[in-house]
Design a protein around this motif. Structure first.
Motif, PDB file in Angstrom:
ATOM      1  N   ALA A 190      95.321  63.764 -30.238  1.00  0.00           N
ATOM      2  CA  ALA A 190      95.492  62.311 -30.281  1.00  0.00           C
ATOM      3  C   ALA A 190      94.276  61.616 -29.700  1.00  0.00           C
ATOM      4  O   ALA A 190      93.695  62.071 -28.717  1.00  0.00           O
ATOM      5  N   SER A 193      91.956  56.258 -27.239  1.00  0.00           N
ATOM      6  CA  SER A 193      92.359  54.852 -27.240  1.00  0.00           C
ATOM      7  C   SER A 193      93.837  54.705 -27.584  1.00  0.00           C
ATOM      8  O   SER A 193      94.543  53.867 -27.009  1.00  0.00           O
ATOM      9  N   HIS A 194      94.330  55.545 -28.515  1.00  0.00           N
ATOM     10  CA  HIS A 194      95.751  55.486 -28.889  1.00  0.00           C
ATOM     11  C   HIS A 194      96.629  55.890 -27.711  1.00  0.00           C
ATOM     12  O   HIS A 194      97.636  55.233 -27.408  1.00  0.00           O
ATOM     13  N   ARG A 197      96.597  53.172 -25.042  1.00  0.00           N
ATOM     14  CA  ARG A 197      97.352  51.993 -25.454  1.00  0.00           C
ATOM     15  C   ARG A 197      98.856  52.188 -25.216  1.00  0.00           C
ATOM     16  O   ARG A 197      99.562  51.268 -24.802  1.00  0.00           O
ATOM     17  N   GLU A 198      99.326  53.409 -25.448  1.00  0.00           N
ATOM     18  CA  GLU A 198     100.742  53.700 -25.252  1.00  0.00           C
ATOM     19  C   GLU A 198     101.113  53.789 -23.771  1.00  0.00           C
ATOM     20  O   GLU A 198     102.292  53.699 -23.413  1.00  0.00           O
ATOM     21  N   ASP A 216      85.865  54.295 -27.630  1.00  0.00           N
ATOM     22  CA  ASP A 216      87.124  53.609 -27.366  1.00  0.00           C
ATOM     23  C   ASP A 216      87.047  52.124 -27.702  1.00  0.00           C
ATOM     24  O   ASP A 216      87.803  51.317 -27.168  1.00  0.00           O
ATOM     25  N   ASP A 218      88.272  50.040 -29.549  1.00  0.00           N
ATOM     26  CA  ASP A 218      89.470  49.889 -30.371  1.00  0.00           C
ATOM     27  C   ASP A 218      90.015  48.477 -30.202  1.00  0.00           C
ATOM     28  O   ASP A 218      90.409  48.081 -29.102  1.00  0.00           O
ATOM     29  N   GLN A 220      92.799  47.116 -31.187  1.00  0.00           N
ATOM     30  CA  GLN A 220      94.191  47.042 -30.758  1.00  0.00           C
ATOM     31  C   GLN A 220      94.331  47.318 -29.262  1.00  0.00           C
ATOM     32  O   GLN A 220      95.123  46.674 -28.570  1.00  0.00           O
ATOM     33  N   LEU A 221      93.555  48.281 -28.757  1.00  0.00           N
ATOM     34  CA  LEU A 221      93.600  48.575 -27.333  1.00  0.00           C
ATOM     35  C   LEU A 221      93.085  47.400 -26.524  1.00  0.00           C
ATOM     36  O   LEU A 221      93.684  47.022 -25.504  1.00  0.00           O
TER      37      LEU A 221
END
Length: 299
Positions: A190, A193-194, A197-198, A216, A218, A220-221
């Motif tokens: 994974a 950055s994903h 974010r979670e 990173d 990102d 969305q982040l």
């Protein structure tokens, strides 16, 4: 010979001082657990520090050194199946304790969590590798024993392709206080950055600035961090749309430099100390950069 003043015994005693018990909601079915989560966590810590990767070796060690077993909280030795089952459930508890301790040390001003850095590092699983084509097809070649089926292929800037797992760590980096790990987890391939974010909600609410590694960048982040009132600094691996480099103001350069040093100081000793060139247990459920000052576009 291990005595009561041995560092291992002292470290196990330290866990009693910093342990944060989790609240249980509702009643669980079945008989109550004989061995507490803290006891199992101590047993896991012994396995890592003594490099007892095989559960049988760990069980034999605890059976032969009653002082260590007692320091873990084992009034009697569990059978092998119980030990295997409880250790396979340790990941969630370990992550929760890291978060709780990081928050406690931040609130008590042992560390300054207003500035934090997040990074990831790949480490190989022990045993043979499962070639990508075979893994995708679900085919295990004959004679391939001791294969970790839950590991994944991870591309690392520093290590190349690694068959194993990836550790994600967030650490406080304020230069005037002790650096403390605020959050950590282990995943497969994974993206960093994903994963971050979670896990933003698990960071201490004191975090105001988050320093990230190249790659990173990102959107969305960054948006998620902005909604939480967190300022983001992240290196870029490419130039701006105009083709010209984007450089941060002096504050950004200093902060990113601190982040690089802090993440290396955090991950490198941890991988060495816990021997993360090898993965002790299988997981379960589980260019020169240019810089951009994301928090203040156009500066």
């Amino acid at each position: 010979m291990i005595t009561t003043d041995h560092p291992l015994i002292q470290l196990l005693a330290l866990i009693d001082m910093v342990w944060v018990a989790r609240e249980t909601v509702g009643l669980k079915r079945g008989a109550p657990q004989k061995y507490s989560e803290k006891t199992v966590f101590k047993v896991y810590l012994v396995s890592v520090l003594k490099k007892l990767w095989a559960r049988r070796s760990l069980w034999r060690y605890l059976s032969s050194v009653p002082l260590v077993a007692t320091a873990c909280g084992l009034e009697s030795m569990p059978d092998r199946r119980t030990l295997d089952r409880r250790l396979s459930e340790i990941a969630g508890q370990a992550e929760a304790q890291i978060q709780a301790l990081g928050l406690a040390l931040s609130v008590e001003a042992v560390t300054d969590a207003t500035v934090a850095a997040s990074d990831g590092s790949a480490f190989a699983t022990p045993g043979p590798v499962w070639h990508k084509k075979d893994k995708a097809a679900g085919v295990i070649p004959k004679g391939l024993h001791g294969l970790d089926r839950e590991a994944d292929w991870i591309q690392s800037t520093y290590h190349g392709w690694v068959y194993g797992y990836k550790a994600h760590v967030t650490v406080s980096v304020a230069p005037t206080t002790v650096r403390v790990v605020l959050g950590a987890t282990v995943t497969g391939s994974a993206g960093e950055s994903h994963v971050l974010r979670e896990r933003l909600a698990a960071l201490p609410p004191l975090v105001e600035t988050l320093l990230l590694d190249a790659g990173d960048d990102d959107g969305q982040l960054i948006d998620a961090c902005t909604k939480r009132g967190i300022e983001v600094l992240v290196p870029l691996a490419k130039t701006a749309a105009s083709g010209r480099p984007i450089w941060p103001p002096p504050k950004g350069k200093v902060a990113i430099g601190n982040a690089a040093r802090a993440s290396n100081l955090s991950l490198r000793p941890s991988k060495t100390f816990f021997n993360l060139t090898r993965c002790p247990f299988k997981a379960s459920g589980l260019p020169q950069p240019l810089f951009s000052w994301h928090a203040t576009p156009g500066t």
